[in-house]
Design a protein around this motif. Sequence first.
Motif, PDB file in Angstrom:
ATOM      1  N   VAL A 281      -3.831 -15.018   7.138  1.00  0.00           N
ATOM      2  CA  VAL A 281      -4.182 -13.968   6.181  1.00  0.00           C
ATOM      3  C   VAL A 281      -2.951 -13.166   5.779  1.00  0.00           C
ATOM      4  O   VAL A 281      -2.753 -12.852   4.600  1.00  0.00           O
ATOM      5  CB  VAL A 281      -5.269 -13.049   6.786  1.00  0.00           C
ATOM      6  CG1 VAL A 281      -5.593 -11.914   5.836  1.00  0.00           C
ATOM      7  CG2 VAL A 281      -6.524 -13.840   7.072  1.00  0.00           C
ATOM      8  N   THR A 283       0.195 -14.226   5.891  1.00  0.00           N
ATOM      9  CA  THR A 283       1.035 -15.092   5.060  1.00  0.00           C
ATOM     10  C   THR A 283       0.554 -15.055   3.615  1.00  0.00           C
ATOM     11  O   THR A 283       1.347 -14.949   2.675  1.00  0.00           O
ATOM     12  CB  THR A 283       0.980 -16.545   5.567  1.00  0.00           C
ATOM     13  OG1 THR A 283       1.222 -16.550   6.966  1.00  0.00           O
ATOM     14  CG2 THR A 283       2.007 -17.406   4.864  1.00  0.00           C
ATOM     15  N   GLU A 284      -0.777 -15.120   3.458  1.00  0.00           N
ATOM     16  CA  GLU A 284      -1.330 -15.099   2.095  1.00  0.00           C
ATOM     17  C   GLU A 284      -1.035 -13.779   1.407  1.00  0.00           C
ATOM     18  O   GLU A 284      -0.690 -13.749   0.225  1.00  0.00           O
ATOM     19  CB  GLU A 284      -2.843 -15.340   2.160  1.00  0.00           C
ATOM     20  CG  GLU A 284      -3.182 -16.784   2.482  1.00  0.00           C
ATOM     21  CD  GLU A 284      -4.654 -17.003   2.745  1.00  0.00           C
ATOM     22  OE1 GLU A 284      -5.111 -18.133   2.605  1.00  0.00           O
ATOM     23  OE2 GLU A 284      -5.357 -16.034   3.096  1.00  0.00           O
ATOM     24  N   ALA A 287       2.483 -13.778   0.335  1.00  0.00           N
ATOM     25  CA  ALA A 287       2.643 -14.678  -0.814  1.00  0.00           C
ATOM     26  C   ALA A 287       2.145 -14.014  -2.091  1.00  0.00           C
ATOM     27  O   ALA A 287       2.761 -14.130  -3.150  1.00  0.00           O
ATOM     28  CB  ALA A 287       1.906 -15.991  -0.565  1.00  0.00           C
ATOM     29  N   VAL A 288       1.024 -13.305  -1.996  1.00  0.00           N
ATOM     30  CA  VAL A 288       0.472 -12.635  -3.175  1.00  0.00           C
ATOM     31  C   VAL A 288       1.426 -11.544  -3.657  1.00  0.00           C
ATOM     32  O   VAL A 288       1.677 -11.405  -4.862  1.00  0.00           O
ATOM     33  CB  VAL A 288      -0.926 -12.047  -2.859  1.00  0.00           C
ATOM     34  CG1 VAL A 288      -1.339 -11.039  -3.903  1.00  0.00           C
ATOM     35  CG2 VAL A 288      -1.942 -13.162  -2.755  1.00  0.00           C
ATOM     36  N   GLY A 291       4.394 -13.244  -5.246  1.00  0.00           N
ATOM     37  CA  GLY A 291       3.990 -13.820  -6.531  1.00  0.00           C
ATOM     38  C   GLY A 291       3.833 -12.743  -7.598  1.00  0.00           C
ATOM     39  O   GLY A 291       4.275 -12.914  -8.736  1.00  0.00           O
ATOM     40  N   THR A 292       3.225 -11.616  -7.232  1.00  0.00           N
ATOM     41  CA  THR A 292       3.016 -10.547  -8.198  1.00  0.00           C
ATOM     42  C   THR A 292       4.350  -9.971  -8.671  1.00  0.00           C
ATOM     43  O   THR A 292       4.587  -9.825  -9.874  1.00  0.00           O
ATOM     44  CB  THR A 292       2.161  -9.434  -7.561  1.00  0.00           C
ATOM     45  OG1 THR A 292       1.015 -10.024  -6.964  1.00  0.00           O
ATOM     46  CG2 THR A 292       1.746  -8.416  -8.592  1.00  0.00           C
ATOM     47  N   LEU A 295       6.179 -12.464 -10.933  1.00  0.00           N
ATOM     48  CA  LEU A 295       5.618 -12.558 -12.289  1.00  0.00           C
ATOM     49  C   LEU A 295       5.958 -11.328 -13.114  1.00  0.00           C
ATOM     50  O   LEU A 295       6.285 -11.433 -14.304  1.00  0.00           O
ATOM     51  CB  LEU A 295       4.095 -12.698 -12.206  1.00  0.00           C
ATOM     52  CG  LEU A 295       3.532 -14.106 -12.108  1.00  0.00           C
ATOM     53  CD1 LEU A 295       2.020 -14.051 -12.116  1.00  0.00           C
ATOM     54  CD2 LEU A 295       4.013 -14.968 -13.255  1.00  0.00           C
TER      55      LEU A 295
END
Lengths: 519, 257
Positions: A281, A283-284, A287-288, A291-292, A295
């Motif tokens: 969880v 790690t996710e 990653a989010v 990623g945000t 972007l």
Amino acid sequence: MNHHPDLTPGVMAALSWFYLFSSILNACASAYISYGELVSEGASRDDLGPKTISMPAWLRTSTWVFYGFGGLFLLINIQIAYWLLAAGTVLLAIFSTADAALFAEHESHDTGLKASLNRHQPAIGIGGPLSRPIISAIWSFVAMIFAAMGMTYALGAEYAMPQLFRNAIDNASGATSFFTISTLAFIAMIVYRKLVANGILAWAALNFSFLFFGLSLTDYDFRDIVTKPDNVPIIGLIYLVAYFTWIGLRRAVINDARMAKGLPNLEELGSEKTLTWPDLVYTELIAVVIGTVFLIVWSILLQAPLEQPASSTQAPNPSKAPWYFLGLQEMLVYFDPWMAGVVLPTFIVIGMMAMPYIDTNKAGNGYYTIRQRMFAYSTFQYGFLVLWVVLILLGTFLRGPNWNFFGPYEYWDLHKLEPLNNVNLSDIFWIQWLRQSRPSAILIREAPGIFLTMGYFAVLPGLMYAVFFKKYVMESGFIRYSVLAMLLLFMASLPIKMVLRWTINLKYIVAIPEYFFNI
Amino acid sequence: MSIADKITDNQIWKSVFRHPMPTDRRNRVVVMLTNFFLHLHPVSVRRQGIALSYTWCMGGTTFFLFLVEVVTGVLLMFYYRPTLEHAYNDILNLRDVTTLGLMRELHRWGAHAMVIAVWLHMYRVFLTGSYKPPREFNWVVGTLLLVMTLLLSFTGYLLPWDQLAIWAITVGSNMARATPGVGVEGPGASLLVLNGVPLVTSFSDAKFALLSGRSVGEMTLNRFYVLHCVAIPLAVSLLIMIHFWRVRKDGGISGPM
């Protein structure tokens, strides 16, 4: 022809930062080799002495000071920031190599050479331990060169890639050479995969790509194409695909060597269970966040393209499909739209879906391996890397007006003429070989091509069966083999038509334009 | 009583989160079972299965980007009107004057990134042989999701209604004209004649069905808008649900069998 300046102040500033970035990467690599705990995938650290090599406190502090203030000055004065970061990089590069050499000297004086974490623990199958001082010195040297190049631009020297080089590369490049070299490079990668799996070669390749990009960006025409907003993701695609191809290859080489020795593969090593919260969880979550941020930064730095309002009367030249379909558009050179745009894409999708059902090899499920599934691995990878990604690169960067081929530094001249003297098989057969006019009846006229095509799909599967696939048919059955053979033949049809075009200028094998049936 | 306790020690909080903070083993198990979003995951996973060097994190990245596209897409839909009169100017205003006009950049770059992430995810699944039994069907679902992703991106490409948009769609949709049997310039179409009347014409072929016109026009814009914002996202959502469910049912993240 030079319509625009190769170097502008903006380009030179961008290049100075580009080379600084490359230099920082190499200085970090040098420091990592010099001070890092180099234990490769799957190598054991049991029974090893402790690591005594470590980064001296003064160097760590001064690097952080230079980079910290450099980062801070990015917001205040970008010139000062540049020189602070450059100074920190040079410092790091010089002293990490010096330290590596010092440690090597100490070690050579140490008579009782015990196995310790001071020495590089290579992965099984990748080769021997690397020499810290030599590798560290190499990347330091590269870092210094990149730093010097960056500073040269920062100081205002106008160095562009020599026109001689550009012309040589333009002249040497063509759709033929681009595709052939890609194919050969792919074969070399698979054959010499142990060499490629070594990080040193891969890092050198990365540096060459930086050098190539840096030099090429001094060319106006190259820059014009590469920096089109919609083409920027493709640059990212190149690096991502290359990186992940390498990671997969490296792990496969290590796994193959381990399994040959009867050791568990890397994936089996970590088979114990761990709780999803927090390990997965978190790690996710990270990653989010990454990623945000990625972007948002990308979106702020690069504006989405918006051209003139749509006009159905003024077709741009070249008119290109969205970038991910440019491989298909490139196939239009060799096939009619019904093949390149409909039949072959359909076969790609069907072939992908059929894959798990025709690949009956039970080995290689859930871990990286090449040796245990050489055919499936290399066929798929050739399809993805060369027949898909390379064709996209060709279609995006090297195809200009009228879909003519242009070298990377060539001006996209609307009036470039390429002689199109392609002939159909029926012309070759009736006119060149039999020296008579072509028969008027369509089926007779095209009989050679029809015969050849039917032979391709009817005879070759039998031949392939006799030579390669006897065991496969025994194990997996006739239906699976038929599907596999059809898919392979359709996949091979593209390179075959390419070669026929390049060698004998063949346009169509079967040409029945009366019914839009051209192959 | 600390502020944190005050926030969590009441009926409202406890009705939402039915257990204390997941700081001990028991609650770390329970949180995965009682939270709707977390229950996508199993309680425990193989350590190697979640290693970045193994999964590359690309499937998750694809899903993350899909969510980004949904959120930014909905915000863009509040603003953008898919008509010849307004489409281009709305995009122009998004760029130049609109608050949060950055949504368009996020949406477009996110879309490109999603295409790349899907490819890399499938690449990883192939290289690790994770499509092999028992995951054959999920690979098929994944392939459909790949096609859907490309179609989403393709239909979205038209919406800015600039030169880049209509000519890219024109090039792409010209292929439909050549579909065997159902495209007016496809092999076999000219053989489909009933009582001397051709069945496949430029008013009734596959390209016409795709564009709802003989060339890219206002009806195409409308059709692509509906496909892009409603039809394909619904199909993708369904397929994603199946995809995730099957990941769990087929044994979780793949690993050596």
